[in-house]
Design a protein around this motif. Structure first.
Motif, short mmCIF file in Angstrom:
data_model
loop_
_atom_site.label_atom_id
_atom_site.label_comp_id
_atom_site.label_asym_id
_atom_site.label_seq_id
_atom_site.Cartn_x
_atom_site.Cartn_y
_atom_site.Cartn_z
N ALA A 203 12.64 -35.40 -0.22
CA ALA A 203 13.38 -36.17 -1.66
C ALA A 203 13.01 -37.38 -1.00
O ALA A 203 12.86 -38.28 -2.72
CB ALA A 203 15.37 -35.71 -0.45
N TRP A 418 20.45 -38.07 -5.57
CA TRP A 418 20.36 -36.87 -6.64
C TRP A 418 18.84 -36.10 -5.79
O TRP A 418 19.40 -34.60 -6.26
CB TRP A 418 20.02 -37.34 -8.25
CG TRP A 418 20.99 -38.36 -8.88
CD1 TRP A 418 21.26 -39.15 -8.83
CD2 TRP A 418 22.35 -37.29 -9.14
NE1 TRP A 418 22.61 -39.42 -9.18
CE2 TRP A 418 23.61 -38.39 -10.09
CE3 TRP A 418 22.69 -35.79 -9.23
CZ2 TRP A 418 24.56 -37.94 -10.42
CZ3 TRP A 418 23.94 -35.92 -9.98
CH2 TRP A 418 24.54 -36.46 -10.14
N CYS A 419 18.09 -36.21 -6.04
CA CYS A 419 16.37 -35.32 -5.63
C CYS A 419 17.51 -35.02 -4.01
O CYS A 419 16.55 -33.69 -3.89
CB CYS A 419 15.43 -36.29 -4.85
SG CYS A 419 14.87 -37.49 -6.42
N GLY A 421 20.20 -33.72 -3.31
CA GLY A 421 20.90 -32.51 -3.89
C GLY A 421 20.08 -31.65 -4.15
O GLY A 421 20.50 -30.39 -4.22
N LEU A 422 19.53 -32.06 -5.06
CA LEU A 422 17.97 -30.85 -5.23
C LEU A 422 17.44 -30.07 -4.36
O LEU A 422 17.42 -28.75 -4.61
CB LEU A 422 16.91 -31.40 -7.09
CG LEU A 422 18.20 -32.00 -7.99
CD1 LEU A 422 17.00 -32.40 -8.94
CD2 LEU A 422 18.72 -30.73 -8.55
N VAL A 423 17.26 -30.75 -3.05
CA VAL A 423 16.02 -30.40 -2.50
C VAL A 423 17.13 -29.85 -1.25
O VAL A 423 16.96 -28.79 -0.81
CB VAL A 423 15.31 -31.71 -1.30
CG1 VAL A 423 15.05 -31.09 -0.24
CG2 VAL A 423 13.93 -32.18 -2.74
N ILE A 425 19.74 -27.43 -2.57
CA ILE A 425 19.81 -26.48 -3.16
C ILE A 425 19.38 -25.71 -3.30
O ILE A 425 18.61 -24.24 -2.78
CB ILE A 425 21.32 -26.92 -4.80
CG1 ILE A 425 22.21 -28.03 -5.29
CG2 ILE A 425 20.47 -25.71 -5.18
CD1 ILE A 425 22.36 -28.03 -6.21
N GLY A 426 17.78 -26.72 -3.28
CA GLY A 426 16.99 -25.72 -3.39
C GLY A 426 16.45 -25.02 -1.77
O GLY A 426 16.20 -23.49 -1.46
#
Length: 440
Positions: A203, A418-419, A421-423, A425-426
Motif C-alpha cells: 500500500a 484507500w490503498c 483498504g484495497l490491499v 481486502i485483496g
C-alpha cells in the motif's frame, strides 16, 4: 445482562446526515465553503439532544453520563494535544520557522519527490512515535508551507502527510492500536507486526508511486532570506518525538524554544506578541475542541444505551447462523473487519473500536479458524483505514484545522488509507489459510 438497542445508534447517524448532508446540499447549490455553512459542532447538537432523549434515568443522570464521556482521559489528552499543536504551529509560523523548514526541504529534495518525501518523513516519524496525532501536528504546517511555495495542491499535500501519519499509527509496535489489537487477540507483537508489514508495504509503495506522478511537474520557489536558525524548533520537535518523549511534552518544549528564538532574532517580537500568537493558535483549535468533546460524550451515550453491544450482537448472530461446512476463513476475516469498521464509525476512535470489538473478533476468529495474529492484523489495519478517512475523526479534524481545509475535502486525498483498504481486502480474498504464512 447487557442492554442492547439499535436506537442508541441513531444519534450518530443523525449527526452524519446533518453534517455531510448539509455540506453536499450547499455544494450542489454552488455555495462557497459549503461544508462550513453548518459547522460540525453545531450539526452535532440535535444528535446530542436525541441521545439524551433516548437514554434511561433522570435528566440529571443522563447529563452526567454525557459529561463523563466528554471527560474520558483519551478525549482530554486529545484536547491538550490540539491546544498545544495550535500554539506551537502559530508561534513557529509567526517567527518564520515554517518558511525556513520549507525552504530547506525544497532546496534538498528534488521537486518531483516532494510529495513522496513528505509521506515518507511523516511515516517514519509516526512509526517512531507510535501516534499519528503528534506527527500531524508537527508536519502539516510544513506541508501547508510547501504547497504555498509551489504549485502543488494543498489538499493533496496535506493528504500525503495524513497517509504517512496513519502508516506509523498502524505499523508502530508502540502504537496504542497495535497494543490493543495484540492484547485482545492474545498474540505476539512480533508476529502481528510481520503480517501487518506484508499488507502496509504494498500500500505504501502504491502511494509513493502515485504521489510521485502527481507531484512530478511541481514548480518550486525558494526564499533566499530564510533563516536556518528558525529551523531549530522543528528539528527539536522531530528529534524529541522520534526519541519517544510524550507528545504533550514535545509540543510544550517546541513552543518555548520557538518563542525564545522569536524574542532573540526578531526586534519587534515581544513577550506580549508571543502570548498573542500562542492564544491565536489555541483559538484556531476551537472547532475541533468542541467537536471532540461532543463526540466523546455522544460515544459514551451510545455505548451505555447498548448501541455498540447491539451492533456486536448482530454481527455475532450472522456468523453463528452460517452452516458449519460452509464456514470459511474469508467470511470470518471479513466479519472481523466489518465489525471493527462499524464500531469505529460510531466511536470515531480506532483504539476504542479495537477494544470494544476485541472479544467478538476473538470469538469469530476461533469459530472460523482465523489465526490470532491474523485477526489482530485485520483489526488494526481496518481501524487505521477507517480512522484515516473519517471526516469527524481526530486526525482528520486536526489536519483540517492546521491547514484551513474542510475535513470532507481531505477524505479522498488520504490515498494511502484507500490503498491500504484495497490491499487488505485483496489479502482476505486471495490469502492463504491460517498457519500457512509461517510455513512460507
Amino acid at each position: 445482562m447487557k442492554i442492547t438497542s439499535p436506537w442508541a445508534l441513531l444519534p450518530m447517524f443523525l449527526f452524519m446526515a446533518l453534517f455531510i448532508g448539509s455540506g453536499l446540499y450547499y455544494q450542489a447549490a454552488g455555495v462557497e465553503f459549503a461544508f462550513y455553512k453548518i459547522s460540525a459542532p453545531v450539526a452535532i447538537l440535535p444528535a446530542i439532544v436525541l441521545a439524551l432523549l433516548l437514554a434511561r434515568g433522570t435528566i440529571d443522570k443522563r447529563v452526567e453520563q454525557f459529561v463523563q464521556g466528554c471527560a474520558n482521559p483519551t478525549i482530554v489528552t486529545m484536547l491538550l494535544i490540539f491546544l498545544l499543536a495550535g500554539g506551537f504551529a502559530s508561534v513557529a509560523k509567526a517567527i518564520g520557522g515554517v518558511d525556513a523548514v520549507v525552504n530547506l526541504c525544497l532546496s534538498v529534495i528534488p521537486s518531483s519527490f516532494v510529495l513522496p518525501g513528505l509521506f515518507i518523513m511523516t511515516a517514519f516519524m509516526a512509526t517512531a512515535m507510535g501516534t499519528s496525532m503528534g506527527s500531524i501536528a508537527a508536519v502539516v504546517p510544513i506541508a501547508v508551507g510547501v504547497a504555498e511555495a509551489s504549485d502543488l495542491s494543498m489538499i493533496l499535500t496535506v493528504g500525503a502527510v495524513m497517509g504517512g501519519a496513519m502508516f506509523g499509527d498502524n505499523l508502530s509496535i508502540i502504537s496504542d492500536t497495535t497494543i490493543a489489537a495484540t492484547r485482545t487477540q492474545g498474540c505476539n507483537m512480533r508476529d502481528k507486526f510481520r503480517l501487518n508489514f506484508k499488507i502496509v508495504i504494498p500500500a505504501a509503495l502504491l502511494t509513493v508511486i502515485w504521489l510521485f506522478f502527481q507531484g512530478s511537474s511541481a514548480q518550486v520557489v525558494l526564499d533566499p532570506n530564510a533563516s536556518a536558525t528558525k529551523i531549530l524548533p522543528y528539528l527539536l520537535v522531530l528529534g524529541l518525538a522520534v526519541s519517544g518523549m510524550n507528545v504533550i511534552a514535545v509540543l510544550l518544549i517546541g513552543t518555548v524554544v520557538a518563542g525564545f528564538i522569536g524574542l532573540w532574532q526578531i526586534p519587534d517580537y515581544t513577550v506580549a506578541v508571543l502570548s498573542s500568537d500562542i492564544y491565536k493558535g489555541y483559538s484556531n483549535m476551537q472547532e475541533i475542541l468542541i467537536l471532540s468533546l461532543f463526540i466523546g460524550g455522544l460515544g459514551a451515550m451510545m455505548k451505555l444505551g447498548g448501541g455498540l453491544d447491539w451492533l456486536a450482537a448482530q454481527l455475532d448472530r450472522f456468523t453463528r447462523e452460517q452452516v458449519e461446512p460452509k464456514a470459511h476463513r474469508r467470511t470470518g476475516e471479513m466479519c472481523i473487519a466489518v465489525g471493527v469498521a462499524l464500531v469505529n464509525i460510531c466511536t470515531a476512535n480506532n483504539t476504542v473500536a479495537i477494544l470494544i470489538s476485541g472479544s467478538l473478533a476473538k470469538d469469530i476468529a476461533k469459530r472460523y479458524g482465523v489465526d490470532a495474529k491474523r485477526s489482530a492484523s485485520i483489526m488494526d489495519v481496518t481501524a487505521c483505514v477507517i480512522q484515516g478517512i473519517l471526516p469527524y475523526g481526530a486526525q482528520m479534524l486536526l489536519a483540517a484545522s492546521l491547514s484551513g481545509l474542510s475535513p470532507l475535502d481531505l477524505v479522498t486525498a488520504v490515498v494511502y488509507c484507500w490503498c491500504l483498504g484495497l490491499v487488505m481486502i485483496g489479502s482476505i480474498i486471495i490469502g492463504r489459510p491460517s498457519g500457512q504464512e509461517d510455513e512460507a
